[in-house]
Design a protein around this motif. Structure first.
Motif, short mmCIF file in Angstrom:
data_model
loop_
_atom_site.label_atom_id
_atom_site.label_comp_id
_atom_site.label_asym_id
_atom_site.label_seq_id
_atom_site.Cartn_x
_atom_site.Cartn_y
_atom_site.Cartn_z
N SER A 37 1.79 -35.68 29.20
CA SER A 37 1.16 -37.00 29.24
C SER A 37 1.16 -37.64 27.86
O SER A 37 1.41 -38.84 27.70
N ALA A 38 0.88 -36.83 26.83
CA ALA A 38 0.89 -37.35 25.46
C ALA A 38 2.29 -37.81 25.07
O ALA A 38 2.48 -38.87 24.46
N ASP A 39 3.31 -36.99 25.44
CA ASP A 39 4.70 -37.38 25.14
C ASP A 39 5.06 -38.68 25.85
O ASP A 39 5.73 -39.57 25.29
N THR A 40 4.63 -38.76 27.11
CA THR A 40 4.93 -39.98 27.87
C THR A 40 4.27 -41.20 27.23
O THR A 40 4.89 -42.27 27.08
N ALA A 41 2.98 -41.04 26.85
CA ALA A 41 2.26 -42.15 26.21
C ALA A 41 2.93 -42.55 24.90
O ALA A 41 3.08 -43.73 24.57
N GLU A 42 3.35 -41.51 24.12
CA GLU A 42 4.03 -41.79 22.85
C GLU A 42 5.35 -42.52 23.07
O GLU A 42 5.70 -43.45 22.35
N GLN A 43 6.10 -42.09 24.10
CA GLN A 43 7.37 -42.73 24.40
C GLN A 43 7.17 -44.18 24.83
O GLN A 43 7.92 -45.08 24.44
N VAL A 44 6.13 -44.40 25.66
CA VAL A 44 5.83 -45.78 26.11
C VAL A 44 5.47 -46.65 24.91
O VAL A 44 5.93 -47.79 24.78
N ALA A 45 4.62 -46.08 24.02
CA ALA A 45 4.24 -46.84 22.82
C ALA A 45 5.45 -47.14 21.96
O ALA A 45 5.61 -48.24 21.42
N PHE A 46 6.34 -46.13 21.82
CA PHE A 46 7.57 -46.34 21.04
C PHE A 46 8.45 -47.42 21.66
O PHE A 46 9.01 -48.27 20.96
N ASN A 47 8.56 -47.38 22.99
CA ASN A 47 9.37 -48.39 23.68
C ASN A 47 8.81 -49.80 23.47
O ASN A 47 9.53 -50.76 23.25
N TYR A 48 7.46 -49.90 23.56
CA TYR A 48 6.84 -51.20 23.34
C TYR A 48 7.08 -51.69 21.91
O TYR A 48 7.38 -52.86 21.67
N GLU A 49 6.95 -50.76 20.95
CA GLU A 49 7.15 -51.12 19.56
C GLU A 49 8.60 -51.55 19.31
O GLU A 49 8.87 -52.53 18.61
N ARG A 50 9.54 -50.78 19.89
CA ARG A 50 10.95 -51.12 19.73
C ARG A 50 11.26 -52.48 20.36
O ARG A 50 11.99 -53.30 19.79
N GLN A 51 10.69 -52.73 21.55
CA GLN A 51 10.91 -54.01 22.22
C GLN A 51 10.34 -55.17 21.40
O GLN A 51 10.96 -56.23 21.28
N ALA A 52 9.14 -54.94 20.83
CA ALA A 52 8.52 -55.97 20.01
C ALA A 52 9.37 -56.28 18.78
O ALA A 52 9.55 -57.43 18.37
N ASP A 94 12.39 -58.20 19.90
CA ASP A 94 12.02 -59.59 20.17
C ASP A 94 11.84 -60.37 18.88
O ASP A 94 12.25 -61.54 18.77
N SER A 95 11.24 -59.73 17.87
CA SER A 95 11.04 -60.39 16.58
C SER A 95 12.38 -60.71 15.92
O SER A 95 12.59 -61.80 15.39
N VAL A 96 13.31 -59.73 15.97
CA VAL A 96 14.64 -59.94 15.38
C VAL A 96 15.37 -61.07 16.10
O VAL A 96 15.97 -61.95 15.47
N PHE A 97 15.31 -61.06 17.43
CA PHE A 97 15.98 -62.11 18.20
C PHE A 97 15.38 -63.48 17.89
O PHE A 97 16.09 -64.48 17.79
N ALA A 98 14.04 -63.53 17.77
CA ALA A 98 13.37 -64.80 17.48
C ALA A 98 13.79 -65.33 16.11
O ALA A 98 14.07 -66.52 15.95
N LYS A 99 13.85 -64.42 15.12
CA LYS A 99 14.28 -64.83 13.79
C LYS A 99 15.73 -65.30 13.80
O LYS A 99 16.09 -66.28 13.15
N ALA A 100 16.58 -64.58 14.53
CA ALA A 100 17.99 -64.96 14.61
C ALA A 100 18.14 -66.33 15.27
O ALA A 100 18.94 -67.17 14.84
N ALA A 101 17.37 -66.55 16.34
CA ALA A 101 17.44 -67.84 17.03
C ALA A 101 16.97 -68.97 16.13
O ALA A 101 17.56 -70.06 16.10
N LYS A 102 15.90 -68.71 15.36
CA LYS A 102 15.38 -69.72 14.44
C LYS A 102 16.38 -70.03 13.35
O LYS A 102 16.61 -71.19 12.99
N ALA A 103 17.02 -68.98 12.82
CA ALA A 103 18.04 -69.17 11.78
C ALA A 103 19.23 -69.94 12.33
O ALA A 103 19.79 -70.82 11.66
#
Length: 267
Positions: free
Chosen positions: A69-84, A87-96
């Protein structure tokens, strides 16, 4: 009734629910349960007064499940962080990209404006050259009204031609040398017309006339009326006489040699 029914050793004693106690503990990875009773018959051999039963514990399974369960929670958190982060990189690229697009549009508009301005200036320059060419053609064409001088006009032209070849000296009024306004003043004095001494004043001494309607004896000027820096006299056939400069002295030249700005008529 069975003949053995009254034999005590063949009947199982009943245990009082209120006299039971349950003890539990974990020893060496096993769950230990201890059950004691207050009233247990001495002859109950199959179950002692105090008995323990050891059961496999579920601690390892729980630990494994918790770890997963801890591994799963860590993986989910990692996935959310990676997605965020994505999204930030894409937003900056779109703005540029949007900024680059805006800069490109701005630059293209500036280039178009510059080219339009250059085209306008080139067109105006071409029109000005064409106008000057037409003017030269008109002024160079012989005309009976300007090519034939009589009376005082003839005297004026004769005097001017007699000065050809003399030196140009700034501030001189003759008779051996002249500057431009000194020559015109001396020439018009021959026919009784008193002109101002300097070219600025001579450019406003008479009636302003167009360069396409010149007559013999008209005073030509270069610069603006009232601020002229040079003067000469039109002698007909598209020509003028003037004290040009120290290098050339007094010369006769076609109007196309140095197109004047305007002219005044005093005759």
């Amino acid at each position: 009734m069975s003949p053995n029914a009254l034999i005590p050793s063949h009947r199982k004693p009943r245990r009082s629910a209120s006299s039971r106690a349950l003890r539990a503990g974990v020893t060496g990875g096993f769950l230990t349960l201890a059950v004691t009773g207050a009233t247990v018959p001495a002859n109950a051999a199959e179950k002692p007064v105090s008995e323990t039963q050891e059961m496999p514990t579920i601690t390892t399974a729980l630990a494994t499940s918790a770890a997963r369960s801890a591994d799963t929670a860590e993986q989910v958190a990692f996935n959310y962080e990676r997605q965020a982060l994505q999204d930030s990189v894409f937003a900056k690229a779109a703005k540029a990209a949007e900024k680059d697009k805006a800069e490109a549009v701005k630059k293209a508009k500036a280039e178009a404006k510059k080219k339009a301005e250059e085209a306008r200036k080139a067109k105006e320059a071409a029109q000005a050259r064409a106008s000057r060419s037409d003017e030269r053609t008109t002024l160079s064409a012989p005309s009976t009204s300007t090519s034939t001088a009589t009376g005082s006009t003839a005297t004026l032209i004769a005097f001017l031609k007699a000065q050809l070849g003399k030196a140009y000296v700034l501030g001189s009024s003759g008779p051996s040398s002249y500057d431009c306004s000194g020559l015109t003043q001396a020439a018009f004095n021959q026919i009784g017309i008193d002109l101002p001494r300097v070219s600025q004043d001579q450019s406003t001494a008479g009636t302003q006339v167009g360069l396409s309607n010149l007559q013999v004896g008209d005073i030509l000027y270069w610069g603006s009326a009232g601020s002229a820096y040079h003067v000469g006299v039109y002698i007909g056939d598209g020509k003028f006489i003037g004290a040009q400069n120290p290098s050339t002295g007094i010369v006769e030249r076609p109007l196309s040699y140095d197109m004047p700005t305007g002219a005044v008529r005093v005759l």
